[in-house]
Design a protein around this motif. Structure first.
Motif, PDB file in Angstrom:
ATOM      1  N   ASN A  42     -14.026 -13.740  -1.787  1.00 26.23           N
ATOM      2  CA  ASN A  42     -14.467 -13.557  -0.397  1.00 26.23           C
ATOM      3  C   ASN A  42     -13.311 -13.414   0.588  1.00 26.23           C
ATOM      4  N   ASP A  43     -12.136 -13.867   0.198  1.00 24.25           N
ATOM      5  CA  ASP A  43     -10.990 -13.801   1.101  1.00 24.25           C
ATOM      6  C   ASP A  43     -10.236 -12.482   1.001  1.00 24.25           C
ATOM      7  N   TYR A  44     -10.718 -11.586   0.180  1.00 22.53           N
ATOM      8  CA  TYR A  44     -10.036 -10.313  -0.030  1.00 22.53           C
ATOM      9  C   TYR A  44      -9.940  -9.515   1.271  1.00 22.53           C
ATOM     10  N   VAL A  45      -8.757  -8.986   1.532  1.00 20.05           N
ATOM     11  CA  VAL A  45      -8.515  -8.129   2.693  1.00 20.05           C
ATOM     12  C   VAL A  45      -7.871  -6.846   2.192  1.00 20.05           C
ATOM     13  N   ALA A  46      -8.359  -5.712   2.652  1.00 24.31           N
ATOM     14  CA  ALA A  46      -7.762  -4.428   2.280  1.00 24.31           C
ATOM     15  C   ALA A  46      -6.396  -4.292   2.944  1.00 24.31           C
ATOM     16  N   THR A  47      -5.380  -3.984   2.140  1.00 25.32           N
ATOM     17  CA  THR A  47      -4.021  -3.780   2.642  1.00 25.32           C
ATOM     18  C   THR A  47      -3.444  -2.542   1.958  1.00 25.32           C
ATOM     19  N   PRO A  48      -2.336  -2.019   2.458  1.00 25.54           N
ATOM     20  CA  PRO A  48      -1.700  -0.883   1.762  1.00 25.54           C
ATOM     21  C   PRO A  48      -1.346  -1.189   0.313  1.00 25.54           C
ATOM     22  N   LEU A  49      -1.111  -2.470  -0.001  1.00 31.49           N
ATOM     23  CA  LEU A  49      -0.708  -2.832  -1.355  1.00 31.49           C
ATOM     24  C   LEU A  49      -1.833  -2.687  -2.373  1.00 31.49           C
ATOM     25  N   ASN A  50      -3.067  -2.903  -1.949  1.00 35.19           N
ATOM     26  CA  ASN A  50      -4.170  -2.797  -2.916  1.00 35.19           C
ATOM     27  C   ASN A  50      -4.975  -1.511  -2.764  1.00 35.19           C
ATOM     28  N   GLN A  51      -4.358  -0.524  -2.136  1.00 39.88           N
ATOM     29  CA  GLN A  51      -4.971   0.796  -2.009  1.00 39.88           C
ATOM     30  C   GLN A  51      -4.112   1.815  -2.768  1.00 39.88           C
ATOM     31  N   ASN A  52      -4.107   1.678  -4.084  1.00 44.37           N
ATOM     32  CA  ASN A  52      -3.365   2.601  -4.968  1.00 44.37           C
ATOM     33  C   ASN A  52      -1.856   2.568  -4.746  1.00 44.37           C
ATOM     34  N   TYR A  53      -1.346   1.418  -4.319  1.00 52.52           N
ATOM     35  CA  TYR A  53       0.091   1.311  -4.055  1.00 52.52           C
ATOM     36  C   TYR A  53       0.920   1.496  -5.326  1.00 52.52           C
ATOM     37  N   LEU A  54       0.479   0.884  -6.435  1.00 54.71           N
ATOM     38  CA  LEU A  54       1.254   0.985  -7.664  1.00 54.71           C
ATOM     39  C   LEU A  54       1.314   2.418  -8.178  1.00 54.71           C
ATOM     40  N   GLU A  55       0.254   3.170  -7.963  1.00 54.68           N
ATOM     41  CA  GLU A  55       0.274   4.576  -8.348  1.00 54.68           C
ATOM     42  C   GLU A  55       1.327   5.337  -7.539  1.00 54.68           C
ATOM     43  N   ARG A  56       1.483   4.962  -6.281  1.00 61.06           N
ATOM     44  CA  ARG A  56       2.490   5.629  -5.451  1.00 61.06           C
ATOM     45  C   ARG A  56       3.906   5.228  -5.867  1.00 61.06           C
ATOM     46  N   VAL A  57       4.077   3.974  -6.273  1.00 62.59           N
ATOM     47  CA  VAL A  57       5.386   3.546  -6.777  1.00 62.59           C
ATOM     48  C   VAL A  57       5.753   4.350  -8.023  1.00 62.59           C
ATOM     49  N   GLU A  58       4.786   4.508  -8.923  1.00 62.59           N
ATOM     50  CA  GLU A  58       5.058   5.260 -10.148  1.00 62.59           C
ATOM     51  C   GLU A  58       5.351   6.725  -9.836  1.00 62.59           C
ATOM     52  N   ALA A  59       4.612   7.285  -8.880  1.00 62.71           N
ATOM     53  CA  ALA A  59       4.869   8.675  -8.489  1.00 62.71           C
ATOM     54  C   ALA A  59       6.268   8.820  -7.897  1.00 62.71           C
ATOM     55  N   ARG A  60       6.677   7.854  -7.096  1.00 62.32           N
ATOM     56  CA  ARG A  60       8.029   7.871  -6.522  1.00 62.32           C
ATOM     57  C   ARG A  60       9.084   7.831  -7.616  1.00 62.32           C
ATOM     58  N   ASP A  61       8.905   6.937  -8.584  1.00 65.68           N
ATOM     59  CA  ASP A  61       9.878   6.813  -9.669  1.00 65.68           C
ATOM     60  C   ASP A  61       9.926   8.088 -10.521  1.00 65.68           C
ATOM     61  N   ALA A  62       8.757   8.738 -10.675  1.00 65.52           N
ATOM     62  CA  ALA A  62       8.722   9.992 -11.427  1.00 65.52           C
ATOM     63  C   ALA A  62       9.429  11.098 -10.660  1.00 65.52           C
ATOM     64  N   LEU A  63       9.246  11.146  -9.339  1.00 63.00           N
ATOM     65  CA  LEU A  63       9.910  12.176  -8.540  1.00 63.00           C
ATOM     66  C   LEU A  63      11.425  11.990  -8.548  1.00 63.00           C
ATOM     67  N   LEU A  64      11.877  10.736  -8.476  1.00 59.27           N
ATOM     68  CA  LEU A  64      13.313  10.479  -8.559  1.00 59.27           C
ATOM     69  C   LEU A  64      13.848  10.920  -9.919  1.00 59.27           C
ATOM     70  N   GLY A  65      13.092  10.620 -10.974  1.00 56.58           N
ATOM     71  CA  GLY A  65      13.516  11.022 -12.309  1.00 56.58           C
ATOM     72  C   GLY A  65      13.632  12.519 -12.448  1.00 56.58           C
ATOM     73  N   GLN A  66      12.745  13.232 -11.772  1.00 56.48           N
ATOM     74  CA  GLN A  66      12.738  14.692 -11.861  1.00 56.48           C
ATOM     75  C   GLN A  66      14.060  15.295 -11.390  1.00 56.48           C
ATOM     76  N   LYS A  67      14.750  14.597 -10.476  1.00 60.40           N
ATOM     77  CA  LYS A  67      16.018  15.119  -9.968  1.00 60.40           C
ATOM     78  C   LYS A  67      17.070  15.262 -11.065  1.00 60.40           C
TER      79      LYS A  67
END
Length: 235
Positions: free
Chosen positions: A190-215
């Protein structure tokens, strides 16, 4: 976890538990797999976080630490959302550096959307400088770190240095998934609050790491900044 006399190869500072894992979990895992002694020091207990409790975050940090295979993890208990450039906040960081005498120190990049990450960066920069001054807090032995780098959490620039973390990416994922209270939208109660961290944040971290790797044509990479030129030895 270990005695005060033992030293670390790498010491990573973060404002909150999970900062180090987001920014450089793969780099940490890569170094621990090679047998290097790596430590993480969280400045605060993240008591102001919208989701989870201090106790939950501590348990999650311990689980993430086991995944990464680090030597030691400490928490200075500084005030969350109260990090300011004051001597009484710099000095505990100085003591942590002198306690473990790391060869390399890492801190969050000095530009980020979260004010605590910026404050952490400034505090650690001050502490790294003060730690080498023998007349500053002379009751403890001065220590000069060999290298000092900054990792990205939210805002990414073109890095000065990149580390290929493709071989350990599953370990980074595991360390991040330990922080269920922060990154999972379901099961928070019941205490759950929507934040940027629980809105697909980890997917964005992985995408960032993949884009850096692409370089550099690798699957995943983490980037770092330095205030000084990177000194490479040519083969």
């Amino acid at each position: 976890m270990n005695g005060f006399h033992e030293t670390l190869d790498l010491l990573i500072f973060g404002a909150h538990p999970d900062d180090a894992e987001i920014g450089m979990g793969g780099t940490i895992a890569k170094h621990t797999r090679k047998g290097l002694r790596v430590g993480i020091c969280d400045l605060t207990r993240a008591e102001m976080s919208s989701n989870g409790t201090v106790e939950i975050r501590q348990a999650e940090a311990e689980a993430a630490s086991r995944s990464l295979g680090i030597t030691v993890r400490s928490n200075l208990g500084l005030p969350d959302r109260g990090l300011e450039l004051r001597a009484e906040l710099v000095n505990p960081i100085v003591q942590e550096i002198r306690r473990w005498k790391p060869r390399v120190v890492f801190a969050p990049y000095w530009e980020d959307r979260h004010p605590d990450h910026i404050a952490c960066s400034r505090l650690v920069q001050e502490a790294v400088f003060n730690a080498k001054l023998r007349r500053y807090m002379p009751e403890s032995e001065a220590h000069a770190v060999q290298d000092f780098y900054f990792y990205f959490i939210n805002d990414v620039k073109d890095p000065d240095v990149m580390v290929d973390i493709s071989s350990v990416y599953e370990t980074k994922r595991e360390s991040l998934l330990a922080y269920r209270s922060q990154f999972e939208a379901a099961g928070a109660g019941n205490d759950y609050v929507a934040t940027p961290l629980n809105q697909n944040y980890l997917e964005r971290v992985e995408a960032r790491d993949a884009l850096l790797g692409q370089k550099r044509s690798v699957a995943y990479a983490e980037g770092f900044m330095s205030r000084l030129p990177y000194l490479a030895e040519l083969l």
